[in-house]
Motif scaffolding. Sequence first.
Motif, short mmCIF file in Angstrom:
data_model
loop_
_atom_site.label_atom_id
_atom_site.label_comp_id
_atom_site.label_asym_id
_atom_site.label_seq_id
_atom_site.Cartn_x
_atom_site.Cartn_y
_atom_site.Cartn_z
N ILE A 151 5.80 9.07 2.59
CA ILE A 151 7.22 8.95 2.91
C ILE A 151 7.56 7.49 2.65
O ILE A 151 7.18 6.61 3.43
CB ILE A 151 7.47 9.27 4.40
CG1 ILE A 151 6.95 10.65 4.78
CG2 ILE A 151 8.95 9.08 4.77
CD1 ILE A 151 7.79 11.81 4.41
N MET A 167 3.81 1.29 9.13
CA MET A 167 5.03 0.52 9.45
C MET A 167 4.72 -0.54 10.51
O MET A 167 4.21 -0.22 11.58
CB MET A 167 6.11 1.46 10.00
CG MET A 167 6.55 2.54 9.04
SD MET A 167 7.78 3.64 9.76
CE MET A 167 6.89 4.42 11.08
N ASN A 205 -2.83 -4.29 4.00
CA ASN A 205 -2.11 -5.32 3.25
C ASN A 205 -2.14 -5.01 1.75
O ASN A 205 -2.90 -4.16 1.29
CB ASN A 205 -2.60 -6.73 3.58
CG ASN A 205 -4.02 -7.00 3.15
OD1 ASN A 205 -4.66 -6.17 2.52
ND2 ASN A 205 -4.53 -8.17 3.49
N1 LIG Z 1 4.24 -5.01 1.78
C1 LIG Z 1 3.30 -5.46 2.61
O1 LIG Z 1 2.63 -6.47 2.39
C2 LIG Z 1 2.99 -4.67 3.86
C3 LIG Z 1 1.82 -4.96 4.58
C4 LIG Z 1 1.54 -4.20 5.72
C5 LIG Z 1 2.43 -3.21 6.14
N2 LIG Z 1 3.56 -2.99 5.43
C6 LIG Z 1 4.49 -1.96 5.91
O2 LIG Z 1 4.65 -1.00 4.90
C7 LIG Z 1 5.96 -0.44 5.01
C8 LIG Z 1 6.57 -0.39 3.62
O3 LIG Z 1 6.68 -1.72 3.13
P1 LIG Z 1 6.81 -1.98 1.57
O4 LIG Z 1 6.58 -3.42 1.36
O5 LIG Z 1 6.01 -0.98 0.81
O6 LIG Z 1 8.38 -1.65 1.37
P2 LIG Z 1 9.13 -1.25 0.04
O7 LIG Z 1 8.39 -1.73 -1.17
O8 LIG Z 1 10.56 -1.65 0.23
O9 LIG Z 1 9.05 0.35 0.03
C9 LIG Z 1 9.79 1.15 0.92
C10 LIG Z 1 9.96 2.52 0.29
O10 LIG Z 1 10.68 3.35 1.19
C11 LIG Z 1 11.64 4.09 0.42
N3 LIG Z 1 12.67 4.63 1.29
C12 LIG Z 1 13.81 4.03 1.72
N4 LIG Z 1 14.51 4.91 2.50
C13 LIG Z 1 13.80 6.07 2.54
C14 LIG Z 1 14.00 7.34 3.14
N5 LIG Z 1 15.10 7.61 3.89
N6 LIG Z 1 13.06 8.30 2.96
C15 LIG Z 1 11.94 8.06 2.21
N7 LIG Z 1 11.71 6.87 1.62
C16 LIG Z 1 12.62 5.89 1.78
C17 LIG Z 1 12.09 3.08 -0.59
O11 LIG Z 1 12.79 3.69 -1.66
P3 LIG Z 1 13.94 2.83 -2.42
O12 LIG Z 1 13.27 1.61 -2.98
O13 LIG Z 1 14.42 3.76 -3.46
O14 LIG Z 1 14.96 2.47 -1.37
C18 LIG Z 1 10.73 2.53 -1.03
O15 LIG Z 1 10.10 3.43 -1.91
C19 LIG Z 1 6.77 -1.30 5.97
O16 LIG Z 1 6.96 -0.60 7.18
C20 LIG Z 1 5.90 -2.51 6.19
O17 LIG Z 1 5.98 -2.95 7.53
C21 LIG Z 1 3.86 -3.67 4.28
#
Ligand SMILES: NC(=O)c1ccc[n+]([C@@H]2O[C@H](COP(=O)([O-])OP(=O)(O)OC[C@H]3O[C@@H](n4cnc5c(N)ncnc54)[C@H](OP(=O)(O)O)[C@@H]3O)[C@@H](O)[C@H]2O)c1
Length: 278
Positions: free
Chosen positions: A11, A101, A129
């Motif tokens: 998701i 998340m 990460n």
């Molecule tokens: N990035 C890191 O380093 C990291 C590390 C540890 C934990 N996290 C956690 O991982 C999670 C995701 O982070 P990320 O960096 O991967 O974010 P991201 O690159 O912005 O990805 C988020 C994804 O969620 C999608 N999305 C938005 N609204 C949605 C909905 N209603 N239903 C289904 N999908 C939806 C987005 O699609 P669109 O782009 O089309 O809007 C995108 O594919 C966060 O909660 C963060 O706390 C991230």
Amino acid sequence: MDLSSAKVGFIGAGNMAQALGKGMISAGLLQANQIWANAPDDGTLDVWKAWGCNVLINDNTSVFETCDIVVLAVKPNLFPVIVRELKECKGPDNQLVLSVMSGITIADIEKGLYSKVSNLKAIIRVMPNTPALVSAGCAVYSLNEHASCKHADVTMKIFESVGICHQVPESQLNAFTGLSGSGPAYVYMAIEALSDGAVKMGIPRPLATQFAAQMVYGSAKMVLDTKRHPGSLRDDVCSPGGTTIAGVHALEKAGFRCALMDAVEAATLRAQEQSAHK
Ligand SMILES: NC(=O)c1ccc[n+]([C@@H]2O[C@H](COP(=O)([O-])OP(=O)(O)OC[C@H]3O[C@@H](n4cnc5c(N)ncnc54)[C@H](OP(=O)(O)O)[C@@H]3O)[C@@H](O)[C@H]2O)c1
């Protein structure tokens, strides 16, 4: 739960989900056609299509109905939206929800999902990460009371396919967010700044960045491989009256260590705020 036949759904299909999806496929843990990725539009889904995964647009409910393991990988502020939009449904027996998340607690996830996914019980909260993308990630996880040893084993397998993984009490997850979840950004900044320093001293940019990154990589490998205290390794390279102690003195004057401690603390506190204001 057997990963070789499991269906795994994401998701949210962005950075973190892609790091895990690509890592699992590259490690041979499962085939691309065992993976489902869902996002609101095509944007982040193209890469999943190219890998051969199943993609869904705006259909989180189907992911819950189809997949044995559902990975929640949307930004934390979107979790209430996901719950609101989810239709009441029933998942496969023994389904596991893995949440990456930051700041969203196991209790929040139970409260949000139990009323929508009728037979869901097992929830595991993970803090991974993005270096998982290059099989050098670190992840910690905590189980809810319904997650079994088998669910924990599957989680270990998934995250060990892309790095190291440890079980910790949930009370430590926000601090791991501040350390290893957010930490890659601190290290990228350090590499960029080291490269800037080298460019200032006359080294061409590509070589400066390559050497800064390799030096950070090699130093980290020294800590991991020798298991020696980093302070002792630092002492080894500081000869009396030498160049390195002069550099170390400059860092101490600038509050280098204090700045890094502050960064971990600030990110941990932010994760705690996210938990409080979800
Ligand atoms: N990035 C890191 O380093 C990291 C590390 C540890 C934990 N996290 C956690 O991982 C999670 C995701 O982070 P990320 O960096 O991967 O974010 P991201 O690159 O912005 O990805 C988020 C994804 O969620 C999608 N999305 C938005 N609204 C949605 C909905 N209603 N239903 C289904 N999908 C939806 C987005 O699609 P669109 O782009 O089309 O809007 C995108 O594919 C966060 O909660 C963060 O706390 C991230």
